[in-house]
Design a protein around this motif. Structure first.
Motif, PDB file in Angstrom:
ATOM      1  N   SER A 156       0.825  -1.091  -0.014  1.00 46.42           N
ATOM      2  CA  SER A 156      -0.167  -0.023  -0.050  1.00 46.42           C
ATOM      3  C   SER A 156       0.810   1.246   0.319  1.00 46.42           C
ATOM      4  CB  SER A 156      -0.891  -0.081   1.136  1.00 46.42           C
ATOM      5  OG  SER A 156      -0.018   0.112   2.448  1.00 46.42           O
ATOM      6  N   THR A 157       1.783   1.062   0.896  1.00 42.98           N
ATOM      7  CA  THR A 157       2.602   2.406   0.884  1.00 42.98           C
ATOM      8  C   THR A 157       3.718   2.627  -0.453  1.00 42.98           C
ATOM      9  OG1 THR A 157       4.317   1.281   2.115  1.00 42.98           O
ATOM     10  CG2 THR A 157       2.841   2.719   3.290  1.00 42.98           C
ATOM     11  N   THR A 158       4.128   1.331  -0.943  1.00 43.60           N
ATOM     12  CA  THR A 158       4.646   1.432  -2.405  1.00 43.60           C
ATOM     13  C   THR A 158       3.862   2.010  -3.341  1.00 43.60           C
ATOM     14  OG1 THR A 158       6.118  -0.484  -1.714  1.00 43.60           O
ATOM     15  CG2 THR A 158       5.872   0.092  -3.952  1.00 43.60           C
ATOM     16  N   LEU A 159       2.489   1.611  -3.365  1.00 50.79           N
ATOM     17  CA  LEU A 159       1.781   2.213  -4.487  1.00 50.79           C
ATOM     18  C   LEU A 159       1.322   3.783  -4.390  1.00 50.79           C
ATOM     19  CD1 LEU A 159      -0.955  -0.647  -4.569  1.00 50.79           C
ATOM     20  CD2 LEU A 159       0.693  -0.225  -6.288  1.00 50.79           C
ATOM     21  N   MET A 160       1.468   3.976  -3.017  1.00 54.00           N
ATOM     22  CA  MET A 160       1.128   5.589  -2.883  1.00 54.00           C
ATOM     23  C   MET A 160       2.318   6.450  -3.154  1.00 54.00           C
ATOM     24  SD  MET A 160      -1.273   5.728   0.679  1.00 54.00           S
ATOM     25  CE  MET A 160      -2.713   5.662   0.633  1.00 54.00           C
ATOM     26  N   MET A 161       3.537   5.740  -2.918  1.00 55.20           N
ATOM     27  CA  MET A 161       4.762   6.580  -3.192  1.00 55.20           C
ATOM     28  C   MET A 161       4.998   6.643  -4.618  1.00 55.20           C
ATOM     29  SD  MET A 161       7.897   5.780  -0.642  1.00 55.20           S
ATOM     30  CE  MET A 161       7.723   4.187  -0.295  1.00 55.20           C
ATOM     31  N   ALA A 162       4.577   5.567  -5.480  1.00 52.55           N
ATOM     32  CA  ALA A 162       4.464   5.476  -6.912  1.00 52.55           C
ATOM     33  C   ALA A 162       3.562   6.345  -7.448  1.00 52.55           C
ATOM     34  CB  ALA A 162       4.297   4.084  -7.190  1.00 52.55           C
ATOM     35  N   MET A 163       2.391   6.635  -6.683  1.00 51.73           N
ATOM     36  CA  MET A 163       1.370   7.442  -7.454  1.00 51.73           C
ATOM     37  C   MET A 163       1.805   8.818  -7.174  1.00 51.73           C
ATOM     38  SD  MET A 163      -1.564   7.961  -8.800  1.00 51.73           S
ATOM     39  CE  MET A 163      -2.983   6.590  -8.497  1.00 51.73           C
ATOM     40  N   GLY A 164       2.563   9.212  -6.175  1.00 44.48           N
ATOM     41  CA  GLY A 164       3.326  10.494  -5.981  1.00 44.48           C
ATOM     42  C   GLY A 164       4.120  10.877  -7.058  1.00 44.48           C
ATOM     43  N   ASP A 165       4.945   9.766  -7.208  1.00 51.40           N
ATOM     44  CA  ASP A 165       6.058  10.181  -8.434  1.00 51.40           C
ATOM     45  C   ASP A 165       5.315  10.432  -9.683  1.00 51.40           C
ATOM     46  OD1 ASP A 165       8.054   9.661  -6.598  1.00 51.40           O
ATOM     47  OD2 ASP A 165       8.429   7.601  -7.238  1.00 51.40           O
ATOM     48  N   ALA A 166       4.162   9.477  -9.978  1.00 52.45           N
ATOM     49  CA  ALA A 166       3.627   9.950 -11.358  1.00 52.45           C
ATOM     50  C   ALA A 166       2.910  11.304 -11.284  1.00 52.45           C
ATOM     51  CB  ALA A 166       2.496   8.761 -11.453  1.00 52.45           C
ATOM     52  N   LEU A 167       2.552  11.545 -10.269  1.00 49.39           N
ATOM     53  CA  LEU A 167       1.667  13.053  -9.999  1.00 49.39           C
ATOM     54  C   LEU A 167       2.656  14.067 -10.148  1.00 49.39           C
ATOM     55  CD1 LEU A 167      -0.878  14.279  -9.164  1.00 49.39           C
ATOM     56  CD2 LEU A 167       0.064  14.512  -6.800  1.00 49.39           C
ATOM     57  N   ALA A 168       3.957  13.842  -9.514  1.00 46.13           N
ATOM     58  CA  ALA A 168       5.068  15.019  -9.764  1.00 46.13           C
ATOM     59  C   ALA A 168       5.732  15.048 -11.335  1.00 46.13           C
ATOM     60  CB  ALA A 168       6.207  14.716  -8.788  1.00 46.13           C
ATOM     61  N   THR A 169       5.817  13.766 -11.770  1.00 48.06           N
ATOM     62  CA  THR A 169       6.620  13.962 -13.147  1.00 48.06           C
ATOM     63  C   THR A 169       5.427  14.424 -14.074  1.00 48.06           C
ATOM     64  OG1 THR A 169       5.709  11.381 -13.376  1.00 48.06           O
ATOM     65  CG2 THR A 169       8.191  11.960 -12.499  1.00 48.06           C
ATOM     66  N   SER A 170       4.097  14.167 -13.732  1.00 48.99           N
ATOM     67  CA  SER A 170       3.193  14.770 -14.761  1.00 48.99           C
ATOM     68  C   SER A 170       3.097  16.073 -14.693  1.00 48.99           C
ATOM     69  CB  SER A 170       1.650  14.008 -14.747  1.00 48.99           C
ATOM     70  OG  SER A 170       1.748  12.448 -14.683  1.00 48.99           O
ATOM     71  N   LEU A 171       3.224  16.643 -13.535  1.00 55.16           N
ATOM     72  CA  LEU A 171       3.281  18.158 -13.435  1.00 55.16           C
ATOM     73  C   LEU A 171       4.617  18.776 -14.139  1.00 55.16           C
ATOM     74  CD1 LEU A 171       1.809  18.291  -9.747  1.00 55.16           C
ATOM     75  CD2 LEU A 171       0.867  19.289 -11.918  1.00 55.16           C
TER      76      LEU A 171
END
Length: 322
Positions: A156-171
């Protein structure tokens, strides 16, 4: 014991890898709308959570800041006890909760809605209280944790960190964040140096050994020894224009190949048109040239082919770029 350790490690990584693959496949319009909402507000991104998600939130904040999206961490518990005052009208709040039912997060969601700020929920429960109260949903598909008991926050924490990375790189992509921008935010360490350190910053600290084409072998060796760079440049006596280079390797090869060396001059020994570099080139580019050509130094020239100095591989090693 060894089999148990290796089997557990492989299973953990396999579970998380499969979950990440499903997360990637789930990215759709909800994710796009969340990114657009952050981009359009032009404010900060307030990332909040409780317990393990609070730690994930701090990592996401660090990634956002380093990629040009102003962000700060706000613990949900502190927020509902007064720190919500840190949130400004144009800020977007990103709330993390696996279940979406954490008491502090539920109350914080109400406070954010009352303030009128955009609320984005990152949760694995699409029907949770947090998801219903949010303006946008970043759903994190989650089936099970990776530990043998299925309890410790792992997948669960791995997925949230990955989603955060995806958010940052998309921005980052949406804002056209460049390598020059990255260098401004990362001036320290080897990573930053790759993006801003230039040959001009290093070669000036070295000696500038040079001789004329008519110089004797003895004078050539003296120039190389004085410069302590394992080489010397050969330049035109009148214009100081660069003509060639003589390295310690050239001297060794000469001694192995010839006996009649007393009458040789620099012009007889030098290598004309060797690899050179401009002073405004990045040091990492100079390092690549040296490695690709198995050489230890590069002649530094200006735009007119005038000899400025020399950069040595030791300079680059000292900067931590090799």
């Amino acid at each position: 014991m060894e089999d148990l350790i290796q089997r557990t490690a492989r299973e953990t990584l396999s579970i998380e890898a499969e979950a990440l693959s499903k997360l990637a496949a789930s990215i759709g319009d909800d994710f796009r709308r969340s990114v657009e909402a952050i981009h359009e507000e032009h404010g900060r991104i307030i990332v909040t959570g409780v317990g393990k998600t609070a730690l994930v939130a701090q990592k996401i904040v660090a990634t956002l800041n380093s990629t040009g999206s102003p962000a700060f961490f706000l613990h949900a518990g502190d927020a509902i006890h007064g720190d919500i005052g840190m949130v400004q009208p144009t800020d977007v709040v990103l709330a993390l909760s696996r279940s979406g039912e954490t008491a502090e997060i539920e109350l914080l969601a109400l406070l954010v809605r009352n303030l009128g700020n955009t609320l984005i929920a990152m949760t694995s429960a699409g029907e949770s209280t947090l998801a219903r109260r949010a303006d946008h949903l970043l759903l994190v598909p989650f089936e099970r944790e990776a530990d043998p008991n299925g309890l410790a926050p792992t997948t669960s924490t791995t997925l949230m960190m990955a989603m955060g990375d995806a958010l940052a790189t998309s921005l980052l992509a949406l804002r056209g964040f460049s390598t020059d921008d990255f260098a401004r935010f990362h001036p320290g360490g080897a990573l930053g140096k790759q993006l801003y350190l230039r040959v001009d910053d290093l070669y000036r600290h070295n000696a500038k050994p040079s001789i004329y084409p008519t110089a004797s072998l003895k004078d050539t060796l003296l120039a190389m020894t004085t410069g302590r760079l394992g080489a010397t440049a050969v330049v035109d006596r009148t214009t100081d224009k660069f003509l060639g280079i003589i390295t310690d390797g050239d001297i060794r090869r000469l001694l192995n190949a010839r006996r009649d060396i007393d009458q040789l001059t620099a012009q007889d020994i030098m290598t004309p048109q060797p690899r050179c570099v401009r002073a405004d080139a990045l040091v990492v580019q100079a390092a690549s040239l040296m490695q690709e050509n198995s050489i230890s130094q590069l002649i530094v020239l200006n735009e007119h082919g005038i000899y400025l100095g020399m950069i040595h591989i030791h300079d680059i090693v000292r900067e931590g770029l090799i």
